[in-house]
Design an enzyme around this catalytic site. Sequence first.
Site, PDB file in Angstrom:
ATOM      1  N   HIS A  47       0.809  -1.216   0.000  1.00 27.99           N
ATOM      2  CA  HIS A  47       0.000   0.000   0.000  1.00 27.99           C
ATOM      3  C   HIS A  47       0.844   1.268   0.000  1.00 27.99           C
ATOM      4  O   HIS A  47       0.347   2.343  -0.342  1.00 27.99           O
ATOM      5  CB  HIS A  47      -0.937   0.011   1.211  1.00 27.99           C
ATOM      6  CG  HIS A  47      -2.037  -1.007   1.127  1.00 27.99           C
ATOM      7  ND1 HIS A  47      -3.328  -0.673   0.785  1.00 27.99           N
ATOM      8  CD2 HIS A  47      -2.032  -2.353   1.324  1.00 27.99           C
ATOM      9  CE1 HIS A  47      -4.081  -1.763   0.794  1.00 27.99           C
ATOM     10  NE2 HIS A  47      -3.318  -2.798   1.110  1.00 27.99           N
ATOM     11  N   ASP A  54       3.726   9.497  -0.994  1.00 33.36           N
ATOM     12  CA  ASP A  54       2.555   8.729  -0.601  1.00 33.36           C
ATOM     13  C   ASP A  54       2.296   7.622  -1.613  1.00 33.36           C
ATOM     14  O   ASP A  54       2.451   7.844  -2.823  1.00 33.36           O
ATOM     15  CB  ASP A  54       1.322   9.633  -0.526  1.00 33.36           C
ATOM     16  CG  ASP A  54       0.401   9.267   0.631  1.00 33.36           C
ATOM     17  OD1 ASP A  54       0.467   8.116   1.097  1.00 33.36           O
ATOM     18  OD2 ASP A  54      -0.376  10.139   1.074  1.00 33.36           O
TER      19      ASP A  54
END
Length: 465
Positions: free
Chosen positions: A155, A363
């Site tokens: 992720h 991110d």
Amino acid sequence: MSRLVVVSNRVGPVKDAARAGGLAVALVDALRARGGLWYGWSGKTDKRAVDYASIEDAESLSLATVDLTPEEYEDYYNGFANRCLWPLFHYRIDLTAFDRRYYEGYRRVNAKFARVLYPLLRADDTIWVHDYHFLAFGNELRQMGAEQPIGFFLHIPFPAREVLAALPHHDAMVRGLFAYDVLGFQTEQDCERFRDYVVREAHGIANGDKLHCFGRTVTIRAFPIGIDTEGFADIAANDKDARRQFDKVTKGLGDRTQIVGVDRLDYTKGIAERFQAYERLLQEYPDTRREVSYLQIAAASRGEVLEYRQMREELDGLSGHINGTFGDFDWTPLRYLNKPLPRRALAGLYRASKIGLVTPLRDGMNLVAKEYVAAQDPEDPGVLILSRFAGASYQMPEAVIVNPYDSKGVADALQIARYMSLQERRERFEALMKRLRAEDVAQWRDDFMSTLATVTRRRTISAVS
């Protein structure tokens, strides 16, 4: 259809999955459809913790959880996962704790998780492992004799080869990933960085989306995670809690433009740089004073880690400085809150905010950017300002893309967003929503599971022939 076994650091919720967000909904739907098992850490520590899973039936699926000892929690979770892998994978080598004790604890806990799960597995199970907490987990299962299809999804970002090489035992960590059949990443760029490491550092062979190294072949592919786009848009428009939040915010704002940022309190999110860019906006564009209001929600996390305590002190200082310099008795330029808001209230807050400011320094994806867009009023949508270093930027080019390190550039983007025409805002919104609907969280899940099934089928045919 084979049973699905999902492995993640934390398990659930099941009953209130919709409140937790799109990822929980997507996983629970898949588990229910296949009569699945969701397995991970219980969230509890106990010095008497043993290698045993507590199993709870939840409708048509089961939850299996394991306790950790305080030492295991410290070395595996606080130590290697959050003080080593997390900063390193986000390019913060300066904050990375290269402690061999943490690494050994991480390996032991991955082995423990595998040891406890193995007796619960069925021969025809399909296993889907999630995130950086379990890089070594698949290899531990294989060493016990597990032959089931095992997929892994990361992720967070995958770092560049030179950054990863700073990690002691980096070669062992990557070797362990080849125990999986499919490795999923958020972006093509993450795939390329992993491929570069395998080919140039480990001398593996790349052939399209196949990588051969350490005597095994793994399929790597980008699966950009999405949100429940239609569901979140419906909440923002129709849910009573969302409407209540929307009415409360708009009433308090009056004619002011609200900028909103919503993040977990983390040094990767670029909140300090964001505050500095907002200060630059107030300095260089005097017409913004008293005409804008910036609300930053940063729910506290990992408070026991020194770097997070220091960051909170820095943000407290910056927000106090901005409000002390520019504020007035009836106008607070920056409101900074360290508490989370319920997801439905967030939907109303997004809809009431004319500018969404999402500027992480690094991110994996960033779902706040997608939720902000989905929450907008199609007739009068707000503007998303998005960091080029968020994985979401590759799917959302119609946002105003910025470099979060460039405070002047972010300030200019905020001013552009304030005066953007309704026509341009609608055009950007419509293009973004078209893609968010097509690439939602259900599509992400189905793409991954389909790929894993296809790879497994080919592997079986190859073994037979």
